[in-house]
Design an enzyme around this catalytic site. Structure first.
Site, PDB file in Angstrom:
ATOM      1  N   SER A   1      25.859 -15.972   7.991  1.00  0.00           N
ATOM      2  CA  SER A   1      26.692 -16.524   6.935  1.00  0.00           C
ATOM      3  C   SER A   1      26.467 -18.019   6.771  1.00  0.00           C
ATOM      4  O   SER A   1      26.231 -18.736   7.749  1.00  0.00           O
ATOM      5  CB  SER A   1      28.171 -16.266   7.250  1.00  0.00           C
ATOM      6  OG  SER A   1      29.008 -16.908   6.312  1.00  0.00           O
TER       7      SER A   1
ATOM      8  N   SER B   1     -14.806  10.470 -15.622  1.00  0.00           N
ATOM      9  CA  SER B   1     -13.764  10.111 -16.582  1.00  0.00           C
ATOM     10  C   SER B   1     -12.613   9.501 -15.790  1.00  0.00           C
ATOM     11  O   SER B   1     -12.448   9.792 -14.598  1.00  0.00           O
ATOM     12  CB  SER B   1     -13.276  11.355 -17.343  1.00  0.00           C
ATOM     13  OG  SER B   1     -12.046  11.099 -17.992  1.00  0.00           O
ATOM     14  N   THR B   2     -11.817   8.681 -16.450  1.00  0.00           N
ATOM     15  CA  THR B   2     -10.587   8.200 -15.791  1.00  0.00           C
ATOM     16  C   THR B   2      -9.777   9.372 -15.275  1.00  0.00           C
ATOM     17  O   THR B   2      -9.155   9.304 -14.216  1.00  0.00           O
ATOM     18  CB  THR B   2      -9.733   7.390 -16.791  1.00  0.00           C
ATOM     19  OG1 THR B   2     -10.452   6.225 -17.180  1.00  0.00           O
ATOM     20  CG2 THR B   2      -8.399   6.988 -16.177  1.00  0.00           C
ATOM     21  N   ASN B   3      -9.833  10.476 -16.017  1.00  0.00           N
ATOM     22  CA  ASN B   3      -8.941  11.600 -15.737  1.00  0.00           C
ATOM     23  C   ASN B   3      -9.320  12.416 -14.515  1.00  0.00           C
ATOM     24  O   ASN B   3      -8.541  13.268 -14.082  1.00  0.00           O
ATOM     25  CB  ASN B   3      -8.854  12.499 -16.966  1.00  0.00           C
ATOM     26  CG  ASN B   3      -8.441  11.725 -18.196  1.00  0.00           C
ATOM     27  OD1 ASN B   3      -7.941  10.609 -18.097  1.00  0.00           O
ATOM     28  ND2 ASN B   3      -8.653  12.309 -19.364  1.00  0.00           N
TER      29      ASN B   3
ATOM     30  N   THR C   1      -6.664   4.454 -17.724  1.00  0.00           N
ATOM     31  CA  THR C   1      -7.978   4.076 -18.266  1.00  0.00           C
ATOM     32  C   THR C   1      -8.251   2.583 -18.071  1.00  0.00           C
ATOM     33  O   THR C   1      -9.371   2.180 -17.743  1.00  0.00           O
ATOM     34  CB  THR C   1      -8.058   4.438 -19.763  1.00  0.00           C
ATOM     35  OG1 THR C   1      -7.954   5.854 -19.903  1.00  0.00           O
ATOM     36  CG2 THR C   1      -9.374   3.971 -20.364  1.00  0.00           C
TER      37      THR C   1
ATOM     38  N   LYS D   1      28.994 -15.658  12.626  1.00  0.00           N
ATOM     39  CA  LYS D   1      28.862 -14.314  12.070  1.00  0.00           C
ATOM     40  C   LYS D   1      27.399 -13.874  12.096  1.00  0.00           C
ATOM     41  O   LYS D   1      26.519 -14.602  11.662  1.00  0.00           O
ATOM     42  CB  LYS D   1      29.381 -14.286  10.640  1.00  0.00           C
ATOM     43  CG  LYS D   1      29.496 -12.883  10.038  1.00  0.00           C
ATOM     44  CD  LYS D   1      30.244 -12.955   8.701  1.00  0.00           C
ATOM     45  CE  LYS D   1      30.512 -11.582   8.130  1.00  0.00           C
ATOM     46  NZ  LYS D   1      29.313 -11.009   7.502  1.00  0.00           N
TER      47      LYS D   1
END
Length: 465
Positions: A316, A138-140, A99, A322
């Site tokens: 390294s 709606s947010t949903n 929301t 390395k």
């Protein structure tokens, strides 16, 4: 600093006059004051796209005037274009099932629309965040629809990247098809194989991932827009629901479909678990491949050293010379993150209650993070590791020759027990299987050479026949 005063049912809040967000966003910023990730901006832009579509539909249905609708549409487009990204700083981890995010978008669009109409930010008589921008929504239904659209777009990108990685692995399969090496099971010497065969196996795994991820888009196309709060469609007319789906199809270019049962899509999040599960499968394969490459690259003198990964940076701060397999390590770490995201998505989806899942923001954050991470990782893996990978042919031949792997080719001729004895003798005497065979005079040199033909050892059938 200048402020404006805004009110809601809980009271008043001072809002910076320059801010496009309003009191709902202000409270969310205070309540979810977490360090770390903000809401995914791609999700924000898809929510803004839905607001644009809603304004178009509501204007067409005469629910809102054209002047106001056009201001909302223009403001939405500016949000989509990223002009107000700095106004969306809510934490990705928030209560309320999204929301706060929906209101953040509503408020920014409303205040920008007010400006377009010549008003002052906060003058919601001109354009209201809920009555106008959020009309019939709606947010949903907005949030899940936007998440599905965002995920589909990202899935298409990821699928394309996987196609490129698969192709590059197949190129390596062909390039190294004549280079024989030692195959291993449980990290122990097993059977001879061609180096290209290993890359061919990787290519097959990625091909499966590509196809699964490409197909899962279909699961996300069903949207619940118009279902409003719990999927029953209260405050949204049938005309709005059908027209919204059509407009979103046109605006996105995606094959979206109206859910025939919006209540299902509103409360059940299993589709996101399904998508995440396929991303986890990809992560598992990437983790396995990256670990294989690290192991085969180990050394360069004290390890297996059968492949050579591209050197991309010094490894390294204390050991000169390395160089570490950092790209493969990065791939492994991203894979682990995606696997952990899948666990979070699974738990969040299972924790929904009754008509809504309150944990959708966590699902969105984890799913979109996994998709975006995987897309970028696959590109980097291909470009900075796989493209320039090399096979150390001499090391491969040396390791194979000094192993007992080829003794398996003799089982048909001398039996398992005698072959085991030869392997033990070769190991104890630090000799090759071929040398022990010649010393024991078990088979003629010509027959030994025929059996040990590398092109027969790496194909179906009985070597030497």
């Amino acid at each position: 600093m200048k402020f404006r005063l805004e009110k809601d049912l809980l009271g008043e809040r001072k809002i910076e006059a320059s801010a496009y967000f309003g009191i709902n966003t202000k409270r969310a910023l205070e309540n979810f004051n977490l360090c770390g990730k903000i809401v995914n901006l791609n999700l924000i832009k898809e929510i803004a796209l839905i607001k644009k579509a809603a304004a178009m539909v509501n204007a067409d249905l005469k629910e809102i005037g054209n002047v106001k609708a056009n201001a909302i549409i223009k403001a939405s487009e500016e949000v989509i274009d990223g002009k107000f990204d700095d106004q969306f700083e809510l934490s990705a981890f928030q209560g309320g099932a999204g929301t706060s995010t929906n209101m953040n978008v509503n408020e920014v669009i409303a205040n920008r629309a007010i400006e377009i109409l010549g008003g002052e930010k906060g003058d919601y008589v001109l354009v209201h965040p809920l009555n106008d921008v959020n009309m019939s929504q709606s947010t949903n239904d907005v949030y899940p629809t936007a998440l599905r659209i965002t995920a589909i777009r990202q899935i298409r990108k990821l699928s394309g990247c996987l196609a490129d990685l698969q192709e590059e692995l197949q190129i390596k399969e062909n390039k190294f098809s004549d280079m024989i090496k030692l195959g291993r099971t449980q990290l122990m010497d097993a059977l001879p194989m061609m180096a290209g065969q290993g890359f061919g196996a990787y290519a097959k795994a990625i091909a499966r991932d590509r196809w699964r991820i490409y197909k899962v888009e279909e699961r996300l196309r069903e949207i619940n827009i118009g279902g409003t709060a719990i999927g029953t469609g209260l405050n949204a007319t049938n005309k709005f629901i059908y027209e919204m789906t059509d407009v979103l199809q046109n605006l996105t270019g995606l094959g979206l479909a109206r859910s025939d049962y919006p209540m299902d899509v509103t409360q059940n999040c299993d589709v996101f678990v399904e998508v995440s599960g396929l991303l986890k499968s990809l992560a598992v394969n990437l983790l396995k491949i990256s670990n294989d490459l690290r192991l085969l690259n180990s050394g360069p003198r004290g390890g297996i050293g059968e492949i050579i990964l591209p050197k991309v940076q010094a490894g390294s701060t204390i050991m000169p010379g390395k160089v570490n397999p950092v790209i493969a390590e990065m791939v492994g770490q991203v894979s682990m993150r995606v696997i952990s995201n899948d666990t979070a998505i699974t738990m969040a989806s299972a924790s929904g209650q009754l008509e809504l899942n309150a944990f959708t923001p966590l699902i969105a954050e984890c799913l979109l993070e996994s998709l975006e991470l995987l897309e970028k990782t696959v590109i980097i893996f291909k470009e900075k590791c796989i493209e320039d990978i090399q096979v150390n042919e001499k090391r491969c031949e040396k390791n194979l020759e000094s192993s007992t792997a080829i003794v398996t080719a003799l089982v048909h001729y001398i039996g398992y027990d005698r072959a085991s004895q030869l392997a033990e003798k070769a190991l104890k005497g630090n000799k090759t299987i071929k040398k022990v065979l010649c010393e024991e005079k078990i088979l003629s040199k010509e027959k030994i050479d025929e059996i040990m033909n590398p092109y027969q050892l790496t194909k179906p059938g009985i070597p030497g026949k």
